[in-house]
Design an enzyme around this catalytic site. Structure first.
Site, PDB file in Angstrom:
ATOM      1  N   ARG A 170     -15.161   9.945  17.499  1.00 22.58           N
ATOM      2  CA  ARG A 170     -14.314  10.693  16.872  1.00 22.58           C
ATOM      3  C   ARG A 170     -14.723  12.225  18.335  1.00 22.58           C
ATOM      4  O   ARG A 170     -15.270  13.303  17.849  1.00 22.58           O
ATOM      5  CB  ARG A 170     -14.570  11.822  15.666  1.00 22.58           C
ATOM      6  CG  ARG A 170     -13.490  10.594  14.691  1.00 22.58           C
ATOM      7  CD  ARG A 170     -13.488  11.486  13.464  1.00 22.58           C
ATOM      8  NE  ARG A 170     -12.559  10.816  12.523  1.00 22.58           N
ATOM      9  CZ  ARG A 170     -12.985   9.582  11.779  1.00 22.58           C
ATOM     10  NH1 ARG A 170     -13.983   9.749  11.901  1.00 22.58           N
ATOM     11  NH2 ARG A 170     -12.089   9.264  10.911  1.00 22.58           N
ATOM     12  N   GLU A 172      -2.219   3.517  14.776  1.00 20.85           N
ATOM     13  CA  GLU A 172      -2.565   4.496  13.138  1.00 20.85           C
ATOM     14  C   GLU A 172      -1.195   4.716  12.345  1.00 20.85           C
ATOM     15  O   GLU A 172      -0.607   5.913  11.921  1.00 20.85           O
ATOM     16  CB  GLU A 172      -3.488   5.634  13.157  1.00 20.85           C
ATOM     17  CG  GLU A 172      -3.292   6.433  14.812  1.00 20.85           C
ATOM     18  CD  GLU A 172      -4.218   7.533  14.582  1.00 20.85           C
ATOM     19  OE1 GLU A 172      -4.948   7.479  13.549  1.00 20.85           O
ATOM     20  OE2 GLU A 172      -4.385   7.692  15.985  1.00 20.85           O
ATOM     21  N   ARG A 181      -2.262  13.319   3.820  1.00 21.07           N
ATOM     22  CA  ARG A 181      -3.163  12.719   3.274  1.00 21.07           C
ATOM     23  C   ARG A 181      -4.235  14.244   2.959  1.00 21.07           C
ATOM     24  O   ARG A 181      -5.114  14.069   1.768  1.00 21.07           O
ATOM     25  CB  ARG A 181      -3.928  12.515   4.009  1.00 21.07           C
ATOM     26  CG  ARG A 181      -4.303  12.819   5.751  1.00 21.07           C
ATOM     27  CD  ARG A 181      -5.684  12.288   6.520  1.00 21.07           C
ATOM     28  NE  ARG A 181      -5.113  11.829   7.722  1.00 21.07           N
ATOM     29  CZ  ARG A 181      -6.140  11.439   8.295  1.00 21.07           C
ATOM     30  NH1 ARG A 181      -8.032  12.156   8.753  1.00 21.07           N
ATOM     31  NH2 ARG A 181      -6.497  11.398  10.040  1.00 21.07           N
ATOM     32  N   CYS A 231     -10.960   1.527  11.923  1.00 19.54           N
ATOM     33  CA  CYS A 231     -11.636   1.975  11.895  1.00 19.54           C
ATOM     34  C   CYS A 231     -11.869   3.265  11.006  1.00 19.54           C
ATOM     35  O   CYS A 231     -12.317   4.539  11.059  1.00 19.54           O
ATOM     36  CB  CYS A 231     -11.993   2.786  13.370  1.00 19.54           C
ATOM     37  SG  CYS A 231     -10.537   3.657  14.047  1.00 19.54           S
TER      38      CYS A 231
HETATM   39  C1  PEP Z   1      -7.375   7.304  11.427  1.00 22.16           C
HETATM   40  O1  PEP Z   1      -6.816   8.054  11.294  1.00 22.16           O
HETATM   41  O2  PEP Z   1      -7.729   5.963  10.519  1.00 22.16           O
HETATM   42  C2  PEP Z   1      -8.714   7.531  11.363  1.00 22.16           C
HETATM   43  C3  PEP Z   1      -9.764   6.668  11.739  1.00 22.16           C
HETATM   44  O3  PEP Z   1      -8.811   8.520  12.196  1.00 22.16           O
HETATM   45  P1  PEP Z   1      -8.645  10.501  11.689  1.00 22.16           P
HETATM   46  O4  PEP Z   1      -9.102  10.035   9.869  1.00 22.16           O
HETATM   47  O5  PEP Z   1      -9.585  10.988  12.625  1.00 22.16           O
HETATM   48  O6  PEP Z   1      -7.395  10.365  11.928  1.00 22.16           O
HETATM   49 MG    MG Z   2      -6.246   9.186  12.967  1.00 19.69          MG
END
Ligand code: PEP
Ligand code: MG
Length: 567
Positions: free
Chosen positions: A293, A428, A462, A499
């Site tokens: 990241r 995503e 989230r 990921c």
């Molecule tokens: C995701 O969105 O699943 C991801 C791995 O990236 P982040 O959690 O950094 O948004």
């Molecule tokens: Mg993400």
């Protein structure tokens, strides 16, 4: 008992350290003895500088000299001659040290925050930090410094930010509790990477508990027990011991290949947030990096990091990982990832707004600095570039065109890079899931970001507790999206990885094996448990379970079938 979100497994038994902003209000007074007042100020500066030097030393050891150098600005402002004169003159004219410090640093803060140059504007934050440190000392208040805590501390904060964790005293912290954040918030991701038990989103915990309170934190269940009885402590000691035994048992998977029970080789790689994460990944037996990241580099900086600085960070990871694959994600700013100096305006719906590839394509000058640094680092290892938040083919084409421009610039500069560097897509968004077939024709690989994909598919933020019940990767809608993405990638012959946090979820492993997911990128501490889970399933068994699960209509049914099947 307080209830929150179980964000990082494990048990912590320790003493609360509530890190709230201290109340630095004061009533100005006329000092009786000006010499004593000046001495108070001089002593506060000396103490501040000493503490900062100790912090720089610790940061240099854990995070390297470059990152630690950021703290030097604090000392520069604490010892600045101009400011010192201003403070001493004010005391000489009859002001107390608190007022003199507050006025002088207040003047400098206003001056820096109004400057045109972004670099200078950024200095305002340093000035404010020094003012807080000096005032707190003069008033006898404590600013809790997460880099220097007593043993067995349980950190209690409103929100755990990346900068707080930058120099966190990992050895002395046994648990973290916050008032905000969900399982996939960055606080949670950091806590898991550091293997610190964490419970997030506990309402009003900063006022409910006091520094010095004895607490038990159960990060697996998401509970905090205040004032535990002897029986509670004994119960949790046993639980902590069992967890340690489980971790010891997982060691049998160290050094083994990642294969299913019927022998299919899969790739098990790690998610990291800074170059040193590569060490932790290797210590945990990762076969590569599936997500670096890169935004953490930007968040820890005070201004956009120049090409050489970025190159050094990427090169460090490439060299550490040798010939193992390393996927580096280009800047993913916006949403819950704030980078103040980029000057993004607050938006109504930041997760649906100006973020990640959208910001990068709108700022090609900056984007090319990062792409060039990545290309230069590709001469030192197997680096792949991954673009976040793609929603359409145009974005991918534009990003790839910029990569080509950077290659031409490097050719002109005579600098080496991997001419065949792979550019992949982070899948995503539901948009990317729907057009996965098209994207797979132009992307070198997919990596599924289930953290965002779950949120966008379920229309559930989230970090929002009220809709947390919807934010579930087990939801049939999300599972169907995942299946479609993996199968689209497989049809076009590109590698499909994952990921997001779901990659480490043992309940979901058989579904991913069945659908053909090839690469699993998980936080370093989850590597061995994921390898163990993969080793327990044959394709035929996984297919049978997946077929059953995909007929189910509710998340409750899905979860209960998966829970019954987990090995
Ligand atoms: C995701 O969105 O699943 C991801 C791995 O990236 P982040 O959690 O950094 O948004
Ligand atoms: Mg993400």
């Amino acid at each position: 008992m307080y209830k929150g979100i179980n964000a990082s497994d494990g048990v912590g038994i320790g003493v609360a350290r509530v890190a709230v902003e201290p109340d630095l209000s004061f009533t100005p007074h006329v000092p009786k003895d000006l010499a004593v007042e000046k001495e108070r100020y001089t002593a506060a500066v000396a103490k501040f500088v000493k503490q900062t030097n100790a912090q720089i030393e610790r940061m240099t050891a854990t995070m390297g000299a470059e990152t630690a150098a950021i703290m030097q600005a604090h000392n520069d402002f604490a010892e600045d001659e101009g400011i010192r004169e201003m403070v001493l003159d004010s005391i000489e004219s009859g002001m107390c040290a608190e007022q003199a410090v507050s006025d002088a640093y207040g003047t400098y803060y206003t001056m820096f925050s109004q400057m045109d140059d972004e670099l200078f504007r950024e200095r305002a934050a340093d000035v404010a930090d020094v003012k807080t440190g000096l005032l707190a000392d003069l008033l006898g208040k404590e600013v809790i410094n997460l880099s220097d805590l007593p043993e067995r501390s349980i950190v209690v904060v409103h929100e755990l930010t990346p900068s707080m964790t930058a120099d966190m005293d990992r050895a002395h912290i046994v648990a973290i509790i916050t008032e905000t954040g969900g399982r996939t918030s960055h606080s949670a991701i950091i806590a898991r990477a550091l293997e610190i038990p964490a419970v997030l989103s506990v309402p009003d915990i900063c006022t409910e508990v006091k520094t010095g309170d004895l607490l038990v934190v159960d990060g697996s269940k998401g509970v905090v027990i205040p004032d535990p009885s002897d029986a509670d402590i004994e119960h949790y000691r046993v639980k902590a011991k069992q967890l340690l035994e489980w971790k010891a048992k997982l060691q049998e998977y160290r050094g083994k290949k990642t294969v299913t029970a019927d022998g299919k080789k899969l790739l098990l790689v790690a998610n990291i947030g800074n170059p040193d994460g590569a060490n932790t990944a290797l210590e945990n037996d990762a076969e590569g990096i599936g997500l670096f990241r890169s935004e953490f580099l930007f968040m820890d900086a005070k201004a956009y990091p120049p090409e050489d600085e970025q190159f050094a960070a990427y090169q460090k990871v490439a060299l550490r990982m040798k010939d193992k694959p390393v996927i580096i994600r280009t800047l993913d700013v916006g949403g819950d990832k704030e980078i103040p100096y980029l000057g993004l305006v607050k938006e109504e719906n930041p997760f649906m707004g100006y973020r990640a590839v959208r910001y990068c394509l709108a700022n090609p000058g900056q984007f090319k600095i990062q792409l060039t640094a990545l290309l230069r680092a590709s001469a030192f290892g197997d680096i792949k570039i991954m673009i976040p938040m793609i929603t359409n083919v145009d974005e991918l084409r534009q990003a790839k065109a910029l990569v080509e421009e950077c290659k031409a610039d490097l050719d002109a500069r005579g600098i080496a890079y991997n001419k065949d560097i792979e550019v992949g897509v982070m899948v995503e968004t539901p948009a990317a899931a729907f057009i996965a077939d098209d994207l797979a024709e132009e992307a070198a690989f997919f990596s599924i970001g289930t953290n965002d994909l779950t949120g966008y598919t379920m229309c559930a933020d989230r970090g929002n507790d009220k809709v947390a019940y919807l934010y579930e990767t087990y939801q049939p809608a999300v599972l169907r999206a995942l299946k479609a993405i993996i199968e689209a990638g497989a049809r076009k012959g590109i590698m499909v990885g994952m990921c997001g946090e779901a990659a480490a979820d043992p309940l979901l492993t058989p579904l991913f094996i069945s659908w053909g997911l090839e690469e699993y990128s998980v936080s370093s501490p989850s590597i061995l448990a994921t390898r163990r889970q993969i080793a327990h399933w044959t394709k035929a068994e996984a297919d049978e379970l997946a077929a059953k699960v995909m007929k189910l209509k509710t998340v409750t049914e899905v979860k209960s079938v998966l829970q019954a099947a987990v090995k």
